[in-house]
Design an enzyme around this catalytic site. Structure first.
Site, mmCIF file in Angstrom:
data_model
loop_
_atom_site.group_PDB
_atom_site.id
_atom_site.type_symbol
_atom_site.label_atom_id
_atom_site.label_comp_id
_atom_site.label_asym_id
_atom_site.label_seq_id
_atom_site.Cartn_x
_atom_site.Cartn_y
_atom_site.Cartn_z
ATOM 1 N N GLU A 75 -29.553 -34.170 -33.634
ATOM 2 C CA GLU A 75 -29.642 -32.709 -33.795
ATOM 3 C C GLU A 75 -31.075 -32.204 -33.635
ATOM 4 O O GLU A 75 -31.300 -31.122 -33.076
ATOM 5 C CB GLU A 75 -29.058 -32.289 -35.152
ATOM 6 N N GLU A 97 -31.664 -32.143 -29.989
ATOM 7 C CA GLU A 97 -30.903 -31.033 -29.402
ATOM 8 C C GLU A 97 -31.598 -29.695 -29.696
ATOM 9 O O GLU A 97 -31.716 -28.830 -28.810
ATOM 10 C CB GLU A 97 -29.487 -31.038 -29.997
ATOM 11 N N CYS A 125 -22.318 -29.772 -39.242
ATOM 12 C CA CYS A 125 -21.816 -30.916 -40.017
ATOM 13 C C CYS A 125 -20.788 -30.529 -41.067
ATOM 14 O O CYS A 125 -20.132 -31.396 -41.632
ATOM 15 C CB CYS A 125 -22.961 -31.700 -40.640
ATOM 16 N N SER A 154 -24.315 -26.584 -32.922
ATOM 17 C CA SER A 154 -24.746 -27.907 -32.475
ATOM 18 C C SER A 154 -23.523 -28.674 -31.992
ATOM 19 O O SER A 154 -22.434 -28.555 -32.562
ATOM 20 C CB SER A 154 -25.377 -28.659 -33.656
ATOM 21 N N LYS A 168 -12.863 -32.284 -44.798
ATOM 22 C CA LYS A 168 -13.094 -33.506 -44.019
ATOM 23 C C LYS A 168 -11.777 -34.144 -43.594
ATOM 24 O O LYS A 168 -11.719 -34.883 -42.610
ATOM 25 C CB LYS A 168 -13.931 -34.504 -44.823
ATOM 26 N N GLU A 182 -11.061 -32.326 -40.462
ATOM 27 C CA GLU A 182 -11.962 -32.819 -39.402
ATOM 28 C C GLU A 182 -11.490 -34.171 -38.875
ATOM 29 O O GLU A 182 -11.475 -34.413 -37.657
ATOM 30 C CB GLU A 182 -13.383 -32.944 -39.943
ATOM 31 N N GLU A 216 -10.470 -33.747 -31.193
ATOM 32 C CA GLU A 216 -11.794 -33.962 -30.581
ATOM 33 C C GLU A 216 -12.522 -35.155 -31.200
ATOM 34 O O GLU A 216 -13.480 -35.659 -30.609
ATOM 35 C CB GLU A 216 -12.683 -32.725 -30.801
ATOM 36 N N CYS A 255 -22.428 -29.466 -50.257
ATOM 37 C CA CYS A 255 -21.386 -30.457 -50.554
ATOM 38 C C CYS A 255 -21.334 -30.838 -52.033
ATOM 39 O O CYS A 255 -20.287 -31.289 -52.506
ATOM 40 C CB CYS A 255 -21.606 -31.716 -49.725
#
Ligand code: SF4
Ligand code: SF4
Length: 498
Positions: free
Chosen positions: A193, A196, A214, A234, A273, A276, A281, A422
């Protein structure tokens, strides 16, 4: 959004819609501050005037991978609506009748606020136990930074107790074959990151502001409500998915294990999560990065079922190849941590030197404040303006401000769905209302103690990170890194809007 309904109009439509899942009487909300008083609602704290007025509840789709509701326990108190609307900015921000799906970013904050225990995470404990007991499977598990400062609470320890090495011992006692550290893959995320971000700053200004990726609750929120900003996200996978991807590639190769025989489990403070992990993907070469996600609360149930007492278990060390972490990787669990970690390595990538002490104790981006602002001076890059935002209702306010003004004064914006990041995730231990705010502060304090005590403070100094680039990825943003560590997004706007 121009096609958003006002709250008043929304409630009027809800009241007349007859949609299953909404209660018989929908009232306006009281003025108490959302999220500030813990998960037990006001009406249970003192006066005892139960039963309360029925206020409706959020809809939960049967196929929601993150949360579910036991209707027998639901008392229609409306606390889930309070959390979903006032803290997360989801409920009330889409038109009715519902279009293609029930709006939900899978954050689990409603489960934290539900006083009757009706809403819980959708549990995967049996799936994980079955994998452990299957001798043909190599079951690896990773532990998130926020879990390492909260799991102790489920075993009667003080909030803020650091139990990372105890968790490793407990997971090995419970039968997992290898235990890895999500803080390792947080370091990997930062390598990608930071590279990037510098690329975007210098060569792709149309992708500025750079938005972090994230947090899966935030990512889905962006896909639903701000799809025009998806190209600013990102492309880095989250630490959870990066670790899963390297487990089934780099680690499998090193160990000579068929990826088909690996079961990748993660322990997360977060119900999103689970969503996710199931995203199409999040796979490489036909292998899903993460097979099962357990919340911090679920891990406590699993360990107790296995009769593993966290307070008595021997400490143990993370397994090698994917087990070392820097202080930067350890602070991902708190709002501002991703930013601070990224700036440390961006500074190194731009200058060839580690950042000054002020950037290793970067107080302006720390703490529970909803939106924090800071500026980082990076030689050769310039003055980088940064915002850090937690709580999706706060994200809505911030992004709507950017849209109204037509430009962003920030070049880098960190978003975390849950207030405080988190450490306050929807899968974390619940606490009494009078204690939860203090518990969150103690978890944050523990996260930064972990950073200060780390032998290395920067992701690029992590020896196992250097090894994985030397042996596998070559360099950040390489073709191989793009294949395994980066992802794309899905425009979900038309699932809620015409
Ligand atoms: S907070 Fe829990 S008990 Fe209250 S309405 Fe929502 S699901 Fe039902
Ligand atoms: S998980 Fe989050 S978005 Fe989904 S209903 Fe609960 S509070 Fe709302």
């Amino acid at each position: 959004m121009s096609n958003n309904l006002s709250r008043r109009k929304f409630l009027k439509v809800v009241a007349g819609s007859g949609i299953a899942g909404f209660g018989v009487m929908v009232t306006g909300c009281k003025g108490e501050s959302p999220g500030g008083k813990g998960w037990i609602p006001d009406q249970y704290q003192g006066k005892g005037d139960f039963p309360v007025a029925l206020k409706g509840r959020v809809s939960i789709a049967a196929d929601n991978p993150s949360i579910e509701r036991d209707d027998e326990k639901c008392i229609l108190c409306g606390q889930c609506i309070e959390a979903c609307e006032k803290v997360m900015g989801v409920y009330g921000n889409y038109p009715l009748p519902l279009k293609k799906e029930v709006a939900c970013v899978n954050c689990g904050q409603c489960s934290m606020w539900c006083p009757s225990g009706a809403i819980t995470e959708k549990r995967n404990i049996k799936d994980v136990l079955a994998a452990i007991e299957d001798s043909s499977k190599h079951v690896v598990v990773q532990t998130a930074p926020a879990t390492k400062v909260s799991l102790g609470e489920e075993f009667g320890m003080e909030p803020g107790s650091i139990v990372g090495e105890k968790i490793v011992g407990a997971l090995k006692a419970a039968g997992f074959d290898a235990v890895f550290d999500t803080c390792f893959s947080a370091d990997l995320t930062i390598m990608e990151e930071a590279a990037e971000f510098i690329h975007r700053l210098t060569k792709a200004q149309d992708e500025i502001p750079h938005l972090t990726s994230c947090c899966p609750g935030w990512v889905k929120y962006c896909e639903y409500f701000y799809p025009e900003l998806m190209h600013n996200l990102s492309t880095c996978k989250s630490p959870q998915s990066m670790l899963g991807a390297v487990v089934k590639s780099y680690y499998a190769q090193k160990k000579g294990i068929n990826p088909e025989d690996i079961v990748s489990v993660s322990i997360m403070p977060c119900t999103a999560k689970k969503f996710e992990a199931a995203r199409p993907e999040m796979e490489v070469d036909g292998h899903q990065d993460t097979d099962f996600v357990l919340t911090t609360r679920e891990l406590a149930v699993l360990l107790k079922y296995k009769k593993v007492d966290l307070t008595k278990v021997e400490d143990a060390q993370y397994d090698s190849a994917l087990g070392e972490s820097s202080g930067a990787g350890r602070i991902f669990g708190a709002s501002g941590g991703v930013t601070e970690a990224a700036v440390r390595t961006a500074y190194f990538m731009a200058t060839g030197s580690n950042p000054p002490d002020a950037l290793l104790e970067w107080k302006p981006v720390r703490g529970m404040t909803a939106v924090k602002e800071a500026t980082a001076d990076i030689p050769g890059v310039g003055s980088v303006s940064i915002a850090v935002c937690s709580g999706l209702k706060n994200a809505r306010d911030l992004l709507d401000g950017i849209k109204a003004s037509g430009h962003s004064k920030w070049q880098f914006i960190e978003f975390m769905a849950c207030p405080g990041g988190c450490i306050g995730g929807g899968g974390q231990p619940k606490a009494d209302a009078s204690l939860i705010a203090d518990a969150k502060l103690k978890r944050i304090d523990a996260i930064y103690r972990e950073d200060v005590n780390a032998p290395k403070r920067c992701s690029h100094d992590n020896a196992e990170i250097k090894a994985i680039y030397k042996d596998f990825f070559e360099k950040p943003l390489s073709e191989k890194a793009e294949k395994y560590l980066h992802t794309s997004y899905t425009n979900r706007h038309d699932r809620l809007f015409d």
